[in-house]
Design an enzyme around this catalytic site. Structure first.
Site, PDB file in Angstrom:
ATOM      1  N   TYR A 155     162.705 -59.784  14.830  1.00  0.00           N
ATOM      2  CA  TYR A 155     162.727 -58.417  14.307  1.00  0.00           C
ATOM      3  C   TYR A 155     161.344 -57.781  14.424  1.00  0.00           C
ATOM      4  O   TYR A 155     161.203 -56.642  14.899  1.00  0.00           O
ATOM      5  CB  TYR A 155     163.187 -58.426  12.851  1.00  0.00           C
ATOM      6  CG  TYR A 155     163.236 -57.067  12.205  1.00  0.00           C
ATOM      7  CD1 TYR A 155     164.303 -56.213  12.437  1.00  0.00           C
ATOM      8  CD2 TYR A 155     162.219 -56.641  11.358  1.00  0.00           C
ATOM      9  CE1 TYR A 155     164.355 -54.957  11.851  1.00  0.00           C
ATOM     10  CE2 TYR A 155     162.259 -55.390  10.766  1.00  0.00           C
ATOM     11  CZ  TYR A 155     163.332 -54.554  11.009  1.00  0.00           C
ATOM     12  OH  TYR A 155     163.369 -53.312  10.417  1.00  0.00           O
ATOM     13  N   LYS A 159     160.302 -54.495  16.654  1.00  0.00           N
ATOM     14  CA  LYS A 159     159.804 -53.269  16.034  1.00  0.00           C
ATOM     15  C   LYS A 159     158.369 -52.953  16.456  1.00  0.00           C
ATOM     16  O   LYS A 159     157.979 -51.777  16.524  1.00  0.00           O
ATOM     17  CB  LYS A 159     159.915 -53.368  14.510  1.00  0.00           C
ATOM     18  CG  LYS A 159     161.354 -53.316  14.003  1.00  0.00           C
ATOM     19  CD  LYS A 159     162.035 -52.001  14.363  1.00  0.00           C
ATOM     20  CE  LYS A 159     163.399 -51.857  13.724  1.00  0.00           C
ATOM     21  NZ  LYS A 159     164.019 -50.553  14.004  1.00  0.00           N
TER      22      LYS A 159
END
Length: 253
Positions: A155, A159
């Site tokens: 993640y 990002k």
């Protein structure tokens, strides 16, 4: 304030969590808003809420992992409204697991949705914006774009890449009247992260937040409206943290 009167907005991943709050916030600011996702029932529900605010909407599904569905969404919006002024990319997934044994297929799925899905939407709707010489793109980054969160390496990597993509597109598209920015929300309970922050992890996050509370999805709306508006005409390539002070924090006591 009706800062977005006459604007046409598309919010991908706009039927739950932060995306839903932004979709409704853009409508309250005067825009006609198409909130799209993979769920017909949620698309119908948010479209009805937008229409109840006196704005126009459409009920079109999309999946960021499926380029054809995003292209169909763009075609539908153009057929109805003739332009797209604002794009918000809010679709995202995560998984908390030790990085040493993190399944490669899960890594690839997270990258596919969070990063490549954002790229697809930017390409498809960005083409329209470049042609019309005007556009506002708002990507949803994360605090994990800047700092590490334990056992969510995929993640965080996705990002961080969204932040880099945002800057790259901002530089490429600035000469054509298209501003590309991102928002990095703080700790805001949503369907995506609720199970994770309802553990001891949540207590640590509160400790690290100078405001000593979690945020609400509605508290991201002001930043989104600003970045989507003409007030942000000289703002591009930025990642705006709405985080209760976490990134500014060193020692809190």
């Amino acid at each position: 304030m009706k800062q977005l009167d006459g604007k046409i907005a598309v919010v991908v991943g706009g039927t739950s969590g932060i995306g839903r709050a932004i979709a409704l916030g853009l409508a309250e600011a005067g825009a006609d808003v198409v909130a799209s996702s993979r769920s017909q029932s949620k698309v119908d529900e948010v479209a009805a809420e937008i229409e109840a605010l006196g704005r126009e909407s459409l009920r079109v599904l999309s999946d960021v992992a499926d380029r054809a569905s995003l292209e169909a969404l763009c075609v539908a919006v153009m057929a109805r409204f003739g332009r797209v002024d604002i794009l918000v990319n809010s679709a995202g997934i995560t998984s908390k697991q030790p990085t040493l044994t993190f399944p490669e297929e899960t890594w690839e799925a997270i990258m596919e949705v969070n990063l490549t899905g954002t790229l697809r939407a930017c390409q498809i709707f960005g083409k329209v914006m470049l042609e019309q010489q005007y556009g506002r793109i708002v990507n949803i980054a994360s605090l994990a774009s800047f700092v590490a969160f334990y056992e969510v390496a995929a993640y965080g990597a996705s990002k961080a890449a969204v932040a880099a993509l945002t800057r790259s597109l901002a530089v490429e598209w600035a000469p054509f009247g298209v501003c590309v920015n991102a928002i990095a929300p703080g700790i805001i309970p949503t369907e995506l992260n609720r199970k994770i922050i309802e553990t001891q992890r949540g207590q640590e996050l509160l400790m690290r937040t100078p405001m000593k509370r979690f945020g609400g999805a509605d508290e991201v709306v002001g930043a989104a409206v600003y970045l989507a508006s003409d007030a942000a005409s000289f703002t591009t390539g930025q990642v705006l943290a709405v985080d209760g002070g976490i990134l500014a924090s060193g020692v809190n006591q």
